[in-house]
Design a protein around this motif. Structure first.
Motif, PDB file in Angstrom:
ATOM      1  N   UNK A 173      46.122  23.077  41.154  1.00  0.00           N
ATOM      2  CA  UNK A 173      46.018  24.592  41.000  1.00  0.00           C
ATOM      3  C   UNK A 173      44.840  24.863  40.304  1.00  0.00           C
ATOM      4  N   UNK A 174      44.276  24.088  39.491  1.00  0.00           N
ATOM      5  CA  UNK A 174      42.904  24.507  38.895  1.00  0.00           C
ATOM      6  C   UNK A 174      41.740  24.558  40.122  1.00  0.00           C
ATOM      7  N   UNK A 175      41.863  23.616  41.075  1.00  0.00           N
ATOM      8  CA  UNK A 175      40.720  23.537  41.843  1.00  0.00           C
ATOM      9  C   UNK A 175      41.012  24.428  42.794  1.00  0.00           C
ATOM     10  N   UNK A 176      42.364  25.045  43.254  1.00  0.00           N
ATOM     11  CA  UNK A 176      42.316  26.085  44.085  1.00  0.00           C
ATOM     12  C   UNK A 176      41.799  27.316  43.466  1.00  0.00           C
ATOM     13  N   UNK A 177      42.431  27.463  42.327  1.00  0.00           N
ATOM     14  CA  UNK A 177      41.818  28.501  41.442  1.00  0.00           C
ATOM     15  C   UNK A 177      40.288  28.728  41.430  1.00  0.00           C
ATOM     16  N   UNK A 178      39.561  27.787  41.235  1.00  0.00           N
ATOM     17  CA  UNK A 178      38.109  27.756  41.180  1.00  0.00           C
ATOM     18  C   UNK A 178      37.594  28.019  42.596  1.00  0.00           C
ATOM     19  N   UNK A 179      38.071  27.595  43.569  1.00  0.00           N
ATOM     20  CA  UNK A 179      37.586  27.961  44.750  1.00  0.00           C
ATOM     21  C   UNK A 179      37.677  29.423  45.211  1.00  0.00           C
ATOM     22  N   UNK A 180      39.052  29.959  45.028  1.00  0.00           N
ATOM     23  CA  UNK A 180      39.528  31.220  45.190  1.00  0.00           C
ATOM     24  C   UNK A 180      38.817  32.259  44.553  1.00  0.00           C
ATOM     25  N   UNK A 181      38.513  31.968  43.151  1.00  0.00           N
ATOM     26  CA  UNK A 181      37.557  33.028  42.403  1.00  0.00           C
ATOM     27  C   UNK A 181      36.068  32.801  42.897  1.00  0.00           C
ATOM     28  N   UNK A 182      35.431  31.750  43.439  1.00  0.00           N
ATOM     29  CA  UNK A 182      34.229  31.728  44.076  1.00  0.00           C
ATOM     30  C   UNK A 182      34.283  32.710  45.081  1.00  0.00           C
ATOM     31  N   UNK A 183      35.213  32.378  46.236  1.00  0.00           N
ATOM     32  CA  UNK A 183      35.054  33.140  47.373  1.00  0.00           C
ATOM     33  C   UNK A 183      35.266  34.553  46.947  1.00  0.00           C
ATOM     34  N   UNK A 184      36.062  35.048  46.026  1.00  0.00           N
ATOM     35  CA  UNK A 184      36.487  36.273  45.770  1.00  0.00           C
ATOM     36  C   UNK A 184      35.315  37.032  45.246  1.00  0.00           C
ATOM     37  N   UNK A 185      34.730  36.334  44.271  1.00  0.00           N
ATOM     38  CA  UNK A 185      33.301  37.117  43.493  1.00  0.00           C
ATOM     39  C   UNK A 185      32.368  37.385  44.751  1.00  0.00           C
ATOM     40  N   UNK A 186      32.363  36.294  45.835  1.00  0.00           N
ATOM     41  CA  UNK A 186      31.470  36.853  47.203  1.00  0.00           C
ATOM     42  C   UNK A 186      31.900  37.909  47.775  1.00  0.00           C
ATOM     43  N   UNK A 187      33.244  38.263  47.997  1.00  0.00           N
ATOM     44  CA  UNK A 187      33.709  39.207  48.689  1.00  0.00           C
ATOM     45  C   UNK A 187      33.465  40.546  47.990  1.00  0.00           C
ATOM     46  N   UNK A 188      33.586  40.561  46.482  1.00  0.00           N
ATOM     47  CA  UNK A 188      33.324  41.486  45.553  1.00  0.00           C
ATOM     48  C   UNK A 188      31.917  42.219  46.046  1.00  0.00           C
ATOM     49  N   UNK A 189      31.051  41.353  46.292  1.00  0.00           N
ATOM     50  CA  UNK A 189      29.473  41.758  46.739  1.00  0.00           C
ATOM     51  C   UNK A 189      29.603  42.838  47.860  1.00  0.00           C
ATOM     52  N   UNK A 190      30.616  42.790  48.564  1.00  0.00           N
ATOM     53  CA  UNK A 190      30.503  43.492  50.018  1.00  0.00           C
ATOM     54  C   UNK A 190      31.221  44.971  49.322  1.00  0.00           C
ATOM     55  N   UNK A 191      32.117  44.940  48.420  1.00  0.00           N
ATOM     56  CA  UNK A 191      32.889  46.006  47.913  1.00  0.00           C
ATOM     57  C   UNK A 191      31.887  47.098  47.078  1.00  0.00           C
ATOM     58  N   UNK A 192      31.237  46.296  46.225  1.00  0.00           N
ATOM     59  CA  UNK A 192      30.479  47.020  45.201  1.00  0.00           C
ATOM     60  C   UNK A 192      28.917  46.855  45.386  1.00  0.00           C
ATOM     61  N   UNK A 193      28.495  45.817  46.117  1.00  0.00           N
ATOM     62  CA  UNK A 193      27.109  45.732  46.619  1.00  0.00           C
ATOM     63  C   UNK A 193      26.683  46.063  47.718  1.00  0.00           C
ATOM     64  N   UNK A 194      25.803  45.288  48.362  1.00  0.00           N
ATOM     65  CA  UNK A 194      25.417  45.427  49.458  1.00  0.00           C
ATOM     66  C   UNK A 194      25.795  44.443  50.749  1.00  0.00           C
TER      67      UNK A 194
END
Lengths: 90, 83, 157
Positions: free
Chosen positions: C71-92
């Motif tokens: 669960x911890x490993x999947x949580x780390x990978x998911x939050x890493x990809x989620x932060x990268x996708x938030x860059x599309x919404x809030x950034x460039x």
């Protein structure tokens, strides 16, 4: 000396020649190659990313896709190891 | 002058530890020699101004792979067999 | 697998908190000092492996379950990809650093070229995500192997 040994030694000779010539054309010790990207990152890292550690700024900001690939490799490796060792558990 | 001497002496010890790790017949001692090689390599990385790589090498090379190798030796045999 | 002697257990108990503090320091200061998510995670995983070797596999499995690690490993990978996708919404773009210079959490502006613990944008958050992933991933490998060996020894004896 049979045919297989001859083939092996000829390949070894070609490999050694290429290695020696590429080692002779290396830059000298302690003086890395410079290009425009290095100087850009050294000058603008603190203003653009707010991180004073340039290596982490490159890994997580400038070259984020590379880190995504590294994370995928680690995830796949761990999943493979757990798959192999869990099957024989019972 | 001192730094140049270290730059020559440390790789010699690294190669020596690697050769010892290959030659030993007792696999547990061979794994310990490999861990020593990894630790010396992390010192060499630190001297070459790459502390990031030195931390990763010391943690992964000297601790985690040694633990995995020792667990593997525990599951199999300790001594190398003569072929 | 029986674990080791009292001397080894005492030394492991003493040095375990210091190894953990050092590892979490490397993760949290990843954007200031040498190191980062992978290096700090490897140090913390080394400390956990020390406890696994000093005690036995059953002692660890009473405290940490294997499902928690995945669960911890999947949580780390998911939050890493989620932060990268938030860059599309809030950034460039994908992986763009949208938090830097916004005066929010981790968004401080570095004054005259000196970064501190509150600057860095998404870099510290990504360090935490990768650190969590590396701790769980590297410890899970040794954990599963140790359990396999202890089950095998129990079958022989």
């Amino acid at each position: 000396m049979n045919k297989r040994d001859l083939l092996a030694y000829s390949f070894l000779t070609v490999f050694a020649v290429f290695t020696i010539f590429s080692m002779l054309s290396m830059h000298s010790f302690g003086v890395p190659d410079e290009n425009a990207m290095d100087q850009y990152i050294i000058d603008n890292t603190v203003e653009e990313t707010g991180a004073s550690n340039g290596v982490t700024a490159v890994v997580f900001d400038y070259r984020g896709f590379d880190t995504l690939g590294e994370a995928t490799v680690l995830f796949t490796a761990v999943a493979g190891v757990i798959l192999v060792f869990r099957r024989l558990k019972k | 002058m001192f730094l140049e001497a270290i730059h020559i002496i440390l790789p010699v010890f690294i190669i020596l530890a690697a050769i010892i790790a290959i030659l030993l017949k007792d696999l547990l001692a061979s794994v310990i020699a490999l861990a020593a090689m990894s630790l010396l390599l992390s010192l060499e990385f630190f001297i070459l101004h790459a502390p990031d790589v030195a931390i990763a090498e010391a943690a992964v090379g000297a601790c985690l792979t040694t633990a995995i190798f020792i667990l593997a030796i525990k599951a199999t045999k300790r001594n190398e067999e003569e072929v | 697998m029986k674990g080791m002697s009292l001397i080894v257990r005492t030394i492991a108990n003493i040095s375990f908190p210091f190894i953990l503090i050092y590892g979490f320091y490397i993760i949290a200061h990843g954007h200031l000092t040498p190191g980062g998510g992978f290096q700090g995670g490897a140090v913390v995983a080394s400390g956990l492996v020390l406890m696994l070797i000093a005690y036995n596999a059953e002692w660890i499995s009473q405290r940490i379950k294997e499902s928690h690690l995945s669960i911890f490993e999947s949580l780390g990978a998911l939050s890493f990809v989620l932060l990268a996708f938030l860059g599309i919404i809030f950034g460039t773009a994908f992986f763009s650093n949208f938090l830097v210079g916004t005066e929010s959490l981790f968004g401080g502006i570095p004054l005259d070229g000196a970064a501190n613990i509150n600057t860095g944008g998404i870099i510290p958050l990504m360090n935490f995500a990768v650190g969590l992933k590396v701790i769980a991933g590297l410890f899970a490998i040794v954990y599963v192997m140790a359990h396999f060996i202890s089950k095998k020894e129990g079958k022989i004896a």
